[in-house]
Scaffold this motif. Structure first.
Motif, PDB file in Angstrom:
ATOM      1  N   GLN A 124      -2.155  -0.608  -0.659  1.00 51.30           N
ATOM      2  CA  GLN A 124      -2.736  -0.980   0.627  1.00 51.30           C
ATOM      3  C   GLN A 124      -2.019  -2.160   1.278  1.00 51.30           C
ATOM      4  OE1 GLN A 124      -6.979  -1.325   0.220  1.00 51.30           O
ATOM      5  NE2 GLN A 124      -7.224   0.878  -0.036  1.00 51.30           N
ATOM      6  N   TRP A 125      -0.746  -2.345   0.963  1.00 56.03           N
ATOM      7  CA  TRP A 125       0.082  -3.302   1.708  1.00 56.03           C
ATOM      8  C   TRP A 125       0.342  -2.745   3.099  1.00 56.03           C
ATOM      9  CZ3 TRP A 125       4.279  -5.034  -2.311  1.00 56.03           C
ATOM     10  CH2 TRP A 125       3.668  -5.822  -3.274  1.00 56.03           C
ATOM     11  N   VAL A 126       0.389  -1.404   3.179  1.00 55.65           N
ATOM     12  CA  VAL A 126       0.466  -0.704   4.465  1.00 55.65           C
ATOM     13  C   VAL A 126      -0.805   0.107   4.585  1.00 55.65           C
ATOM     14  CG1 VAL A 126       1.669   1.108   5.731  1.00 55.65           C
ATOM     15  CG2 VAL A 126       2.988  -0.602   4.502  1.00 55.65           C
ATOM     16  N   LYS A 127      -1.516  -0.088   5.664  1.00 57.55           N
ATOM     17  CA  LYS A 127      -2.760   0.643   5.858  1.00 57.55           C
ATOM     18  C   LYS A 127      -2.456   2.045   6.389  1.00 57.55           C
ATOM     19  CE  LYS A 127      -5.643  -3.373   6.505  1.00 57.55           C
ATOM     20  NZ  LYS A 127      -5.617  -3.607   5.111  1.00 57.55           N
ATOM     21  N   LEU A 128      -3.294   2.997   6.008  1.00 65.55           N
ATOM     22  CA  LEU A 128      -3.099   4.377   6.428  1.00 65.55           C
ATOM     23  C   LEU A 128      -3.086   4.500   7.945  1.00 65.55           C
ATOM     24  CD1 LEU A 128      -2.786   7.341   5.628  1.00 65.55           C
ATOM     25  CD2 LEU A 128      -5.266   7.491   5.534  1.00 65.55           C
ATOM     26  N   ASP A 129      -3.872   3.690   8.625  1.00 68.83           N
ATOM     27  CA  ASP A 129      -3.903   3.730  10.091  1.00 68.83           C
ATOM     28  C   ASP A 129      -2.544   3.404  10.700  1.00 68.83           C
ATOM     29  OD1 ASP A 129      -6.573   4.323   9.951  1.00 68.83           O
ATOM     30  OD2 ASP A 129      -7.224   2.252  10.242  1.00 68.83           O
ATOM     31  N   TRP A 130      -1.713   2.663   9.961  1.00 70.37           N
ATOM     32  CA  TRP A 130      -0.402   2.266  10.483  1.00 70.37           C
ATOM     33  C   TRP A 130       0.586   3.420  10.512  1.00 70.37           C
ATOM     34  CZ3 TRP A 130       0.668  -2.954   7.557  1.00 70.37           C
ATOM     35  CH2 TRP A 130      -0.313  -3.876   7.912  1.00 70.37           C
ATOM     36  N   VAL A 131       0.337   4.488   9.755  1.00 68.18           N
ATOM     37  CA  VAL A 131       1.288   5.609   9.712  1.00 68.18           C
ATOM     38  C   VAL A 131       0.644   6.960  10.000  1.00 68.18           C
ATOM     39  CG1 VAL A 131       2.884   4.479   8.131  1.00 68.18           C
ATOM     40  CG2 VAL A 131       1.028   5.832   7.199  1.00 68.18           C
ATOM     41  N   HIS A 132      -0.666   7.002  10.159  1.00 69.23           N
ATOM     42  CA  HIS A 132      -1.373   8.284  10.276  1.00 69.23           C
ATOM     43  C   HIS A 132      -0.967   9.074  11.511  1.00 69.23           C
ATOM     44  CE1 HIS A 132      -4.743  11.000  11.203  1.00 69.23           C
ATOM     45  NE2 HIS A 132      -4.737  11.171   9.886  1.00 69.23           N
ATOM     46  N   ASP A 133      -1.032   8.458  12.671  1.00 63.89           N
ATOM     47  CA  ASP A 133      -0.749   9.201  13.902  1.00 63.89           C
ATOM     48  C   ASP A 133       0.711   9.667  13.966  1.00 63.89           C
ATOM     49  OD1 ASP A 133      -3.357   8.873  14.705  1.00 63.89           O
ATOM     50  OD2 ASP A 133      -2.934   7.092  15.910  1.00 63.89           O
ATOM     51  N   GLY A 134       1.628   8.808  13.572  1.00 58.42           N
ATOM     52  CA  GLY A 134       3.045   9.202  13.554  1.00 58.42           C
ATOM     53  C   GLY A 134       3.320  10.306  12.556  1.00 58.42           C
ATOM     54  N   GLY A 135       2.677  10.224  11.383  1.00 57.38           N
ATOM     55  CA  GLY A 135       2.831  11.278  10.377  1.00 57.38           C
ATOM     56  C   GLY A 135       2.275  12.606  10.848  1.00 57.38           C
TER      57      GLY A 135
END
Length: 112
Positions: A45-56
């Motif tokens: 959780q150093w990177v939150k899922l919200d930080w990559v979800h939409d782009g992914g």
């Protein structure tokens, strides 16, 4: 703006993986190392899922388009592929059976 952030995080992991792959004394795909880095960052959780979800999601939605250049490039090697078609099919099927057996056996061993 969120898509730019999402793509930058994914791109940073990819570039870090390619950099590590360049330092290794053997050949290993940098994209795989980058995916592993992204997995570790998401797991810790150093990177939150919200930080990559939409782009992914955007990349996954248009993934079929990304395979068109690869498929067009394979057309140049139709003769080579047709000569080894039997070996390719045999390898794919034997790999599939081996994976199914190993995963099935591991599942049985993990059940109480």
């Amino acid at each position: 703006m969120t898509l730019i952030r999402d793509f930058l995080v994914i791109l940073a992991c990819l570039l870090a993986g390619k950099g590590i792959a360049a330092l290794l004394p053997f050949a290993f795909p940098g994209s795989i190392i980058g995916l592993f880095i992204l997995f570790v960052l998401l797991s810790t959780q150093w990177v939150k899922l919200d930080w990559v979800h939409d782009g992914g999601q955007l990349i996954l939605r248009h993934m079929a388009l990304l395979f068109i250049p690869v498929a067009a490039g394979l057309l140049a090697y139709v003769e080579v592929l047709s000569e080894g078609l039997g070996l390719i099919i045999t390898s794919a099927l034997s790999g599939l059976v081996l994976i199914l057996l190993v995963v099935g056996r591991l599942y049985q061993r993990m059940q109480p």
